[in-house]
Write a protein that holds these residues in place. Structure first.
Motif, PDB file in Angstrom:
ATOM      1  N   VAL A   1      27.936  14.667  19.147  1.00 47.11           N
ATOM      2  CA  VAL A   1      26.683  14.820  19.585  1.00 47.11           C
ATOM      3  C   VAL A   1      26.114  13.337  19.866  1.00 47.11           C
ATOM      4  CG1 VAL A   1      24.534  15.350  19.070  1.00 47.11           C
ATOM      5  CG2 VAL A   1      26.198  17.035  18.989  1.00 47.11           C
ATOM      6  N   THR A   2      26.554  12.534  18.537  1.00 45.72           N
ATOM      7  CA  THR A   2      26.074  11.047  18.664  1.00 45.72           C
ATOM      8  C   THR A   2      26.740  10.278  19.751  1.00 45.72           C
ATOM      9  OG1 THR A   2      25.929  11.384  16.278  1.00 45.72           O
ATOM     10  CG2 THR A   2      25.958   9.178  17.094  1.00 45.72           C
ATOM     11  N   GLY A   3      27.993  10.700  20.065  1.00 41.38           N
ATOM     12  CA  GLY A   3      28.690   9.882  20.982  1.00 41.38           C
ATOM     13  C   GLY A   3      28.013  10.207  22.481  1.00 41.38           C
ATOM     14  N   ALA A   4      27.773  11.334  22.604  1.00 44.29           N
ATOM     15  CA  ALA A   4      26.974  11.449  23.720  1.00 44.29           C
ATOM     16  C   ALA A   4      25.511  11.029  24.080  1.00 44.29           C
ATOM     17  CB  ALA A   4      26.689  13.159  23.998  1.00 44.29           C
ATOM     18  N   PHE A   5      24.833  10.776  22.713  1.00 44.12           N
ATOM     19  CA  PHE A   5      23.577  10.160  22.638  1.00 44.12           C
ATOM     20  C   PHE A   5      23.805   8.780  22.785  1.00 44.12           C
ATOM     21  CE2 PHE A   5      21.708  13.818  20.409  1.00 44.12           C
ATOM     22  CZ  PHE A   5      20.370  14.091  21.275  1.00 44.12           C
ATOM     23  N   ARG A   6      25.016   8.107  22.364  1.00 46.68           N
ATOM     24  CA  ARG A   6      24.977   6.634  22.616  1.00 46.68           C
ATOM     25  C   ARG A   6      25.382   6.367  24.015  1.00 46.68           C
ATOM     26  NH1 ARG A   6      25.985   3.474  17.417  1.00 46.68           N
ATOM     27  NH2 ARG A   6      25.461   4.545  15.840  1.00 46.68           N
ATOM     28  N   PHE A   7      26.093   7.395  24.403  1.00 52.29           N
ATOM     29  CA  PHE A   7      26.613   6.920  25.949  1.00 52.29           C
ATOM     30  C   PHE A   7      25.437   6.957  26.873  1.00 52.29           C
ATOM     31  CE2 PHE A   7      27.739   8.694  30.028  1.00 52.29           C
ATOM     32  CZ  PHE A   7      28.801   7.629  30.525  1.00 52.29           C
ATOM     33  N   VAL A   8      24.597   7.929  26.837  1.00 54.17           N
ATOM     34  CA  VAL A   8      23.302   7.863  27.816  1.00 54.17           C
ATOM     35  C   VAL A   8      22.372   6.685  27.218  1.00 54.17           C
ATOM     36  CG1 VAL A   8      21.297   8.976  28.301  1.00 54.17           C
ATOM     37  CG2 VAL A   8      23.326  10.588  28.015  1.00 54.17           C
ATOM     38  N   ALA A   9      22.319   6.294  25.923  1.00 54.40           N
ATOM     39  CA  ALA A   9      21.264   5.097  25.516  1.00 54.40           C
ATOM     40  C   ALA A   9      22.067   4.002  26.231  1.00 54.40           C
ATOM     41  CB  ALA A   9      21.362   5.228  24.066  1.00 54.40           C
ATOM     42  N   VAL A  10      23.253   3.686  26.484  1.00 53.72           N
ATOM     43  CA  VAL A  10      23.923   2.496  27.138  1.00 53.72           C
ATOM     44  C   VAL A  10      23.426   2.220  28.358  1.00 53.72           C
ATOM     45  CG1 VAL A  10      25.870   1.763  28.024  1.00 53.72           C
ATOM     46  CG2 VAL A  10      26.108   2.663  25.711  1.00 53.72           C
ATOM     47  N   PHE A  11      22.843   3.078  29.097  1.00 54.43           N
ATOM     48  CA  PHE A  11      22.331   2.935  30.303  1.00 54.43           C
ATOM     49  C   PHE A  11      20.732   2.649  30.318  1.00 54.43           C
ATOM     50  CE2 PHE A  11      25.928   5.632  31.148  1.00 54.43           C
ATOM     51  CZ  PHE A  11      26.430   5.105  32.274  1.00 54.43           C
TER      52      PHE A  11
END
Length: 196
Positions: A62-72
């Motif tokens: 879940v944190t990986g998904a949140f961090r992936f979107v936050a990168v944009f």
């Protein structure tokens, strides 16, 4: 709005992810993704190693998904550390979920490596990004991850209870720091919004 985002077409996936990743509610969701499993691990210290591995694996995914979107929500040139961190979290989450019956030593190594590398990448991003708001909080989070990673790798937990308490404590501390960043970000956005 940055030049990169301004040149993107409305409805462009990069633009949509950028708006979502830089919103304070997305940051709040990421904070809760750390805080909730941390509290569960602290109130349930006698959980079996299998339960700990599954909970931690879900947290990592879940944190990986949140961090992936936050990168944009960042400039293109500043995205590499965030993308590397997101990929690291997802890979470690898959490892934990794929084999939840692993040994305490294997889980400790996965946890230690994730915290150490994630802390180093976060510290690099905080130091290398000019004009970054809340740099001190990000550096504090990075330092917390580096120290936790070194401790787990140098002194692998001898029992599931010890590892569970360490995981729970770190996740709660991280979640509280992320909550502080989310509410500070909301406050900054309201100050910049006309009539906010």
């Amino acid at each position: 709005m940055t030049e990169t985002r301004a040149s993107a077409r409305p409805g462009d996936p990069e633009e949509v992810l950028g708006r979502l990743g830089s919103s304070w509610t997305w940051m709040l969701g990421a904070a809760l993704a750390s805080l909730v499993p941390g509290i569960l691990l602290l109130v349930w210290p006698d959980a079996t190693l299998q339960v700990v591995a599954v909970l931690f694996g879900l947290y990592l995914l879940v944190t990986g998904a949140f961090r992936f979107v936050a990168v944009f929500g960042q400039e293109r040139g500043e995205r590499v550390p965030g993308l590397l961190t997101a990929v690291l979290y997802v890979l470690a989450g898959v490892l934990c979920m794929r084999n939840p019956l692993q040994t305490i030593a294997a889980l400790s190594v996965i946890v230690g490596i994730v915290w150490l590398v994630s802390g180093l990448l976060t510290a690099y991003a905080a130091l290398a990004t000019p004009g970054l708001p809340h740099r001190g909080v990000l550096l504090g989070t990075a330092l917390l991850g580096i120290v936790a990673g070194i401790v787990v790798l140098a002194l692998p937990s001898e029992s599931a209870v010890a590892l569970t308490r360490l995981l729970g404590l770190w996740l709660v501390l991280l979640g509280m720091m992320e909550l502080a960043v989310a509410f500070a970000w909301r406050s900054a956005q309201r100050r910049l919004t006309p009539g906010g």
